[in-house]
Each structure stands twice: as C-alpha cells, then as structure tokens.
Write a protein that holds these residues in place. Sequence first.
Motif, mmCIF file in Angstrom:
data_model
loop_
_atom_site.group_PDB
_atom_site.id
_atom_site.type_symbol
_atom_site.label_atom_id
_atom_site.label_comp_id
_atom_site.label_asym_id
_atom_site.label_seq_id
_atom_site.Cartn_x
_atom_site.Cartn_y
_atom_site.Cartn_z
ATOM 1 N N TYR A 95 -45.814 0.098 28.098
ATOM 2 C CA TYR A 95 -45.251 1.448 28.102
ATOM 3 C C TYR A 95 -46.237 2.429 28.723
ATOM 4 O O TYR A 95 -47.443 2.290 28.574
ATOM 5 C CB TYR A 95 -44.927 1.926 26.691
ATOM 6 C CG TYR A 95 -43.850 1.147 25.974
ATOM 7 C CD1 TYR A 95 -43.150 0.120 26.570
ATOM 8 C CD2 TYR A 95 -43.531 1.470 24.663
ATOM 9 C CE1 TYR A 95 -42.169 -0.571 25.900
ATOM 10 C CE2 TYR A 95 -42.549 0.778 23.983
ATOM 11 C CZ TYR A 95 -41.869 -0.241 24.600
ATOM 12 O OH TYR A 95 -40.904 -0.914 23.927
ATOM 13 N N SER A 96 -45.702 3.439 29.335
ATOM 14 C CA SER A 96 -46.557 4.532 29.822
ATOM 15 C C SER A 96 -47.012 5.359 28.620
ATOM 16 O O SER A 96 -46.490 5.214 27.509
ATOM 17 C CB SER A 96 -45.779 5.409 30.798
ATOM 18 O OG SER A 96 -44.746 6.097 30.112
ATOM 19 N N ALA A 131 -37.507 1.002 19.867
ATOM 20 C CA ALA A 131 -37.693 0.698 21.286
ATOM 21 C C ALA A 131 -36.343 0.595 21.994
ATOM 22 O O ALA A 131 -36.180 1.099 23.117
ATOM 23 C CB ALA A 131 -38.472 -0.597 21.456
ATOM 24 N N ALA A 132 -35.365 -0.014 21.343
ATOM 25 C CA ALA A 132 -34.038 -0.126 21.950
ATOM 26 C C ALA A 132 -33.355 1.241 22.056
ATOM 27 O O ALA A 132 -32.670 1.517 23.030
ATOM 28 C CB ALA A 132 -33.177 -1.076 21.112
ATOM 29 N N LEU A 133 -33.564 2.086 21.061
ATOM 30 C CA LEU A 133 -32.991 3.414 21.068
ATOM 31 C C LEU A 133 -33.492 4.240 22.255
ATOM 32 O O LEU A 133 -32.739 4.970 22.893
ATOM 33 C CB LEU A 133 -33.304 4.144 19.752
ATOM 34 C CG LEU A 133 -32.792 5.567 19.617
ATOM 35 C CD1 LEU A 133 -31.275 5.565 19.502
ATOM 36 C CD2 LEU A 133 -33.402 6.229 18.415
ATOM 37 N N LEU A 134 -34.765 4.084 22.539
ATOM 38 C CA LEU A 134 -35.366 4.820 23.660
ATOM 39 C C LEU A 134 -35.119 4.126 24.997
ATOM 40 O O LEU A 134 -35.471 4.661 26.048
ATOM 41 C CB LEU A 134 -36.879 4.978 23.428
ATOM 42 C CG LEU A 134 -37.260 5.847 22.233
ATOM 43 C CD1 LEU A 134 -38.746 5.754 21.986
ATOM 44 C CD2 LEU A 134 -36.835 7.275 22.449
ATOM 45 N N PHE A 153 -42.107 6.625 21.560
ATOM 46 C CA PHE A 153 -41.889 5.515 20.641
ATOM 47 C C PHE A 153 -42.558 5.789 19.297
ATOM 48 O O PHE A 153 -41.965 5.573 18.244
ATOM 49 C CB PHE A 153 -42.430 4.212 21.236
ATOM 50 C CG PHE A 153 -42.436 3.074 20.258
ATOM 51 C CD1 PHE A 153 -41.281 2.356 20.010
ATOM 52 C CD2 PHE A 153 -43.592 2.730 19.568
ATOM 53 C CE1 PHE A 153 -41.270 1.318 19.097
ATOM 54 C CE2 PHE A 153 -43.587 1.698 18.656
ATOM 55 C CZ PHE A 153 -42.425 0.987 18.421
ATOM 56 N N LEU A 154 -43.791 6.259 19.329
ATOM 57 C CA LEU A 154 -44.532 6.520 18.100
ATOM 58 C C LEU A 154 -43.840 7.568 17.235
ATOM 59 O O LEU A 154 -43.744 7.405 16.020
ATOM 60 C CB LEU A 154 -45.959 6.958 18.419
ATOM 61 C CG LEU A 154 -46.865 7.222 17.215
ATOM 62 C CD1 LEU A 154 -47.037 5.949 16.394
ATOM 63 C CD2 LEU A 154 -48.207 7.747 17.658
ATOM 64 N N SER A 155 -43.317 8.610 17.848
ATOM 65 C CA SER A 155 -42.657 9.649 17.059
ATOM 66 C C SER A 155 -41.363 9.141 16.426
ATOM 67 O O SER A 155 -41.072 9.455 15.269
ATOM 68 C CB SER A 155 -42.403 10.892 17.904
ATOM 69 O OG SER A 155 -41.519 10.618 18.939
ATOM 70 N N VAL A 156 -40.594 8.337 17.162
ATOM 71 C CA VAL A 156 -39.360 7.783 16.599
ATOM 72 C C VAL A 156 -39.687 6.757 15.522
ATOM 73 O O VAL A 156 -39.111 6.776 14.424
ATOM 74 C CB VAL A 156 -38.480 7.151 17.713
ATOM 75 C CG1 VAL A 156 -37.315 6.388 17.120
ATOM 76 C CG2 VAL A 156 -37.992 8.214 18.665
ATOM 77 N N GLU A 184 -37.310 -1.963 12.443
ATOM 78 C CA GLU A 184 -37.208 -0.577 12.876
ATOM 79 C C GLU A 184 -37.982 -0.318 14.167
ATOM 80 O O GLU A 184 -37.583 0.521 14.972
ATOM 81 C CB GLU A 184 -37.675 0.370 11.777
ATOM 82 C CG GLU A 184 -36.714 0.446 10.612
ATOM 83 C CD GLU A 184 -35.308 0.890 11.004
ATOM 84 O OE1 GLU A 184 -35.166 1.836 11.806
ATOM 85 O OE2 GLU A 184 -34.349 0.279 10.520
ATOM 86 N N ALA A 185 -39.084 -1.021 14.379
ATOM 87 C CA ALA A 185 -39.830 -0.875 15.639
ATOM 88 C C ALA A 185 -38.991 -1.363 16.809
ATOM 89 O O ALA A 185 -38.930 -0.710 17.857
ATOM 90 C CB ALA A 185 -41.149 -1.646 15.571
ATOM 91 N N LEU A 186 -38.339 -2.486 16.632
ATOM 92 C CA LEU A 186 -37.472 -3.010 17.693
ATOM 93 C C LEU A 186 -36.283 -2.089 17.925
ATOM 94 O O LEU A 186 -35.872 -1.847 19.071
ATOM 95 C CB LEU A 186 -37.003 -4.420 17.352
ATOM 96 C CG LEU A 186 -38.103 -5.488 17.339
ATOM 97 C CD1 LEU A 186 -37.566 -6.801 16.799
ATOM 98 C CD2 LEU A 186 -38.698 -5.659 18.713
ATOM 99 N N ALA A 187 -35.725 -1.538 16.854
ATOM 100 C CA ALA A 187 -34.608 -0.609 16.977
ATOM 101 C C ALA A 187 -35.056 0.683 17.660
ATOM 102 O O ALA A 187 -34.300 1.263 18.461
ATOM 103 C CB ALA A 187 -34.009 -0.311 15.614
#
Length: 116
Positions: free
Chosen positions: A27-28, A111-114, A35-38, A106-109
């Motif tokens: 990731y950039s 990443a998918a959300l973004l 990602f961290l905030s979500v 939730e981490a995978l979700a």
Amino acid sequence: MSDFSFAMLPGIETEEMVWLQELTKSYSAENKQRFLSVYQSRRKDPQTILICSLIGFVAVAGVQRFLLNQIAMGIIYIVTFGFCFVGTIIDAVNYRKLTWAYNKKEALASAALLGL
C-alpha cells in the motif's frame, strides 16, 4: 507513514502487527493511513473482550460474543448462563484467540471496503 503506526493500536500483539504489516506492505502511505483509520474503528481490544468475559460471572453472560458480532452465540450464552459458566471460563481463557480471529476478519473487510 511508518510501520510503527500499527504499534499505536491499543493491546496489539506482535503477531497481529506483523500480519498487518504484511497485509499492507504494497500500500502507498496514503492508503495505509486510510486502512489504519478504518481498521482502528472496527478493531476490538483484547482487554475489553476479557473484561466482558469476566462480567459473565457476576452479571449477564455472553456480552463478549455480542461484541464479536456472534449474536446467536450471545443469545445462547444468555439463555444457558454461559453454558453453566463453562463457556464463560473457556472464553476468559481464550480471549486473545477470539479477539485475533475477529480482528483478522475485520482487517480483511477493511481492506476490501477501501478496494485495496
């Protein structure tokens, strides 16, 4: 954004931090921050799950299952008094494993959300 940003999450363990760094290595810096905030808003602290498990001994059993979005298990815990406290004891012992499974999902979700 440095890889140490994940270390600021409350109650994070080494395994989770390494897994998150591996997940976000391509990731950039901007995408890592998004990602961290979500992820931070969705993540559960292991100590919170432990405290909610222990509440099952003196009040309502199964609160930890509701926090982990396991609604059916939470209802079963309430009706059966935490499987006669055996399930509550098991959850109190395995709180890190329960929290890690939830946080990984939730981490995978996130990443998918973004769309990352």
